[in-house]
Design a protein around this motif. Structure first.
Motif, PDB file in Angstrom:
ATOM      1  N   SER A 291       0.825  -1.204   0.000  1.00 44.28           N
ATOM      2  CA  SER A 291       0.000   0.000   0.000  1.00 44.28           C
ATOM      3  C   SER A 291       0.864   1.261   0.000  1.00 44.28           C
ATOM      4  N   VAL A 292       1.960   1.241   0.754  1.00 47.31           N
ATOM      5  CA  VAL A 292       2.888   2.382   0.794  1.00 47.31           C
ATOM      6  C   VAL A 292       3.472   2.626  -0.597  1.00 47.31           C
ATOM      7  N   SER A 293       3.864   1.534  -1.264  1.00 42.37           N
ATOM      8  CA  SER A 293       4.440   1.652  -2.618  1.00 42.37           C
ATOM      9  C   SER A 293       3.418   2.214  -3.597  1.00 42.37           C
ATOM     10  N   GLU A 294       2.163   1.737  -3.489  1.00 42.32           N
ATOM     11  CA  GLU A 294       1.109   2.172  -4.400  1.00 42.32           C
ATOM     12  C   GLU A 294       0.750   3.645  -4.191  1.00 42.32           C
ATOM     13  N   ARG A 295       0.878   4.112  -2.951  1.00 43.13           N
ATOM     14  CA  ARG A 295       0.394   5.453  -2.614  1.00 43.13           C
ATOM     15  C   ARG A 295       1.542   6.436  -2.343  1.00 43.13           C
ATOM     16  N   THR A 296       2.698   6.136  -2.940  1.00 50.36           N
ATOM     17  CA  THR A 296       3.867   7.001  -2.736  1.00 50.36           C
ATOM     18  C   THR A 296       3.585   8.434  -3.204  1.00 50.36           C
ATOM     19  N   LYS A 297       2.955   8.558  -4.366  1.00 49.78           N
ATOM     20  CA  LYS A 297       2.666   9.905  -4.892  1.00 49.78           C
ATOM     21  C   LYS A 297       1.685  10.647  -3.973  1.00 49.78           C
ATOM     22  N   GLU A 298       0.692   9.912  -3.458  1.00 45.48           N
ATOM     23  CA  GLU A 298      -0.279  10.511  -2.518  1.00 45.48           C
ATOM     24  C   GLU A 298       0.427  11.043  -1.282  1.00 45.48           C
ATOM     25  N   ILE A 299       1.407  10.255  -0.782  1.00 43.99           N
ATOM     26  CA  ILE A 299       2.173  10.671   0.398  1.00 43.99           C
ATOM     27  C   ILE A 299       2.967  11.934   0.076  1.00 43.99           C
TER      28      ILE A 299
END
Length: 391
Positions: A291-299
């Motif tokens: 999930s962290v990898s998928e949402r890196t841009k969101e972070i």
């Protein structure tokens, strides 16, 4: 982090879970299986413990059993009286046992014969559902009367009341004066297929005066060790250098042994089931890392508009805890349901404990925190510029 931010993080976590329903269910599966397994296995173990405790209590309360081996070491009336006079002894009940053929009209069966006195009712925690139990006068006058077990009564009389009717014991006519309440099986032996007659009558029926078993009841549970020591000393003085030919057993010692075994079994089953909770925690960690990898841009976007490191940390940690909490709740419902189904279909004693249910749920939350810290920490440390450029 204020309450509003925590609530917002929980909402974001729920939104993320709803957005990936299948993945979320598979992630929670380990927690669900772990929590339900802990509840079911520990409840079965505790049920077995309470069942064994109940069976031991059916034998009598504050009970000491004396057994002698061989006719040369039989307990005579004067020796039994010496044991009864010991401090702390409430009642004593000598027993003569055997097997007899019991018959009523055309129905006959082999059953256990117990010859004893009136104190047996108290000492062995025996209840009568109809009629009466033996009295001291029955023993004194060698009365041909009998108190029969629930199974024996059903076998010989069906639904008819046995009290006042006559049965044949090895060809001798006995009047039924009482029927015992059902006790079920105690320590592997049925307590309902039995005929109890006065001790003096049983000695005549079995053609023996050898008393090789005596039940003794203490006045209270607190002084049973003292009573046990008194009885052992009395037996040692009456039968010097013959300790191998008799035994003195304390019911509380048996209870303690069984409790120790049951507690060990409960801990072992709980430990085995808890392993699946740890496996479920590893599953949560793996999915959260994805999930962290998928949402890196969101972070990266959140950090760019002012989100602090702790905000990102809390966001992913709360999401991990929400997953484990939902898995824990579903696991509790599944565990309680499975326990009730197993209890009814397999005739097992299943004892649910609030402590076990709450502990398993709290453990699932701890698993969510522990295995959620690493991916949450990784997310919080992401560089916002690199995160925004991540493809």
């Amino acid at each position: 982090m204020n309450e509003l931010a925590i609530l917002q993080s929980i909402k974001m976590g729920m939104r993320s879970i709803k957005g990936n329903k299948l993945r979320s269910v598979l992630t929670m599966l380990g927690i669900i299986i772990g929590v339900s397994s802990v509840i079911v296995l520990v409840s079965i173990a505790q049920g077995s413990t309470s069942n064994v405790t109940s069976q031991i209590n059916n034998l009598g309360t504050n009970l000491i059993t004396i057994n002698t081996f061989g006719t040369d070491l039989s307990l005579t009336e004067d020796k039994i009286n010496k044991l009864e006079d010991k401090d702390g002894v409430k009642a004593i009940s000598p027993v003569v046992s055997g097997r007899v053929t019991v018959k009523k009209d055309k129905t006959s069966s082999q059953t256990t014969l117990t010859g004893t006195n009136a104190a047996y009712e108290t000492v062995r925690n025996t209840k009568v559902t109809s009629g009466r139990f033996l009295t001291d006068l029955d023993v004194e006058y060698r009365q041909k009367i009998a108190v029969i077990g629930a199974t024996t009564a059903e076998t010989l009389f069906g639904t008819e009341s046995p009290v006042g009717q006559y049965i044949q014991l090895d060809g001798n006519s006995f009047k039924v004066v009482g029927v015992l309440a059902s006790k079920g099986s105690s320590m592997g032996q049925s307590g309902d297929d039995v005929v109890i007659v006065p001790l003096s009558t049983a000695e005549r029926l079995t053609k023996t005066t050898s008393i090789n078993q005596v039940y003794l009841q203490g006045k209270s549970g607190q002084n049973m060790d003292f009573v046990m020591a008194e009885v052992e000393n009395a037996m040692a003085s009456m039968y010097p250098n013959q300790t191998d030919n008799y035994s003195v057993n304390n019911q509380q010692d048996l209870m303690s042994t069984m409790s120790s075994v049951s507690n060990t079994m409960t801990m072992m089953l709980g430990g085995i089931a808890s392993i699946s909770l740890l496996v479920g925690g590893i599953g949560i960690m793996n999915i959260m890392l994805v999930s962290v990898s998928e949402r890196t841009k969101e972070i990266g976007i959140r950090k760019a508009i002012g989100a602090k490191r702790r905000d990102i940390l809390w966001q992913f940690l709360i999401e991990s805890v929400v997953l484990s909490a939902m898995g824990g709740i579903i696991g509790i419902l599944l565990g309680l349901g499975l326990g009730k189904i197993l209890g009814s279909t397999l005739s097992m004693t299943v004892t649910f404990s609030n402590t076990v249910v709450i502990s398993s749920f709290l453990f699932s939350l701890i698993v969510g925190v522990v295995f959620g810290v690493f991916p949450a920490n990784k997310a919080s440390k992401l560089n916002p510029i690199q995160a925004l450029r991540y493809e």
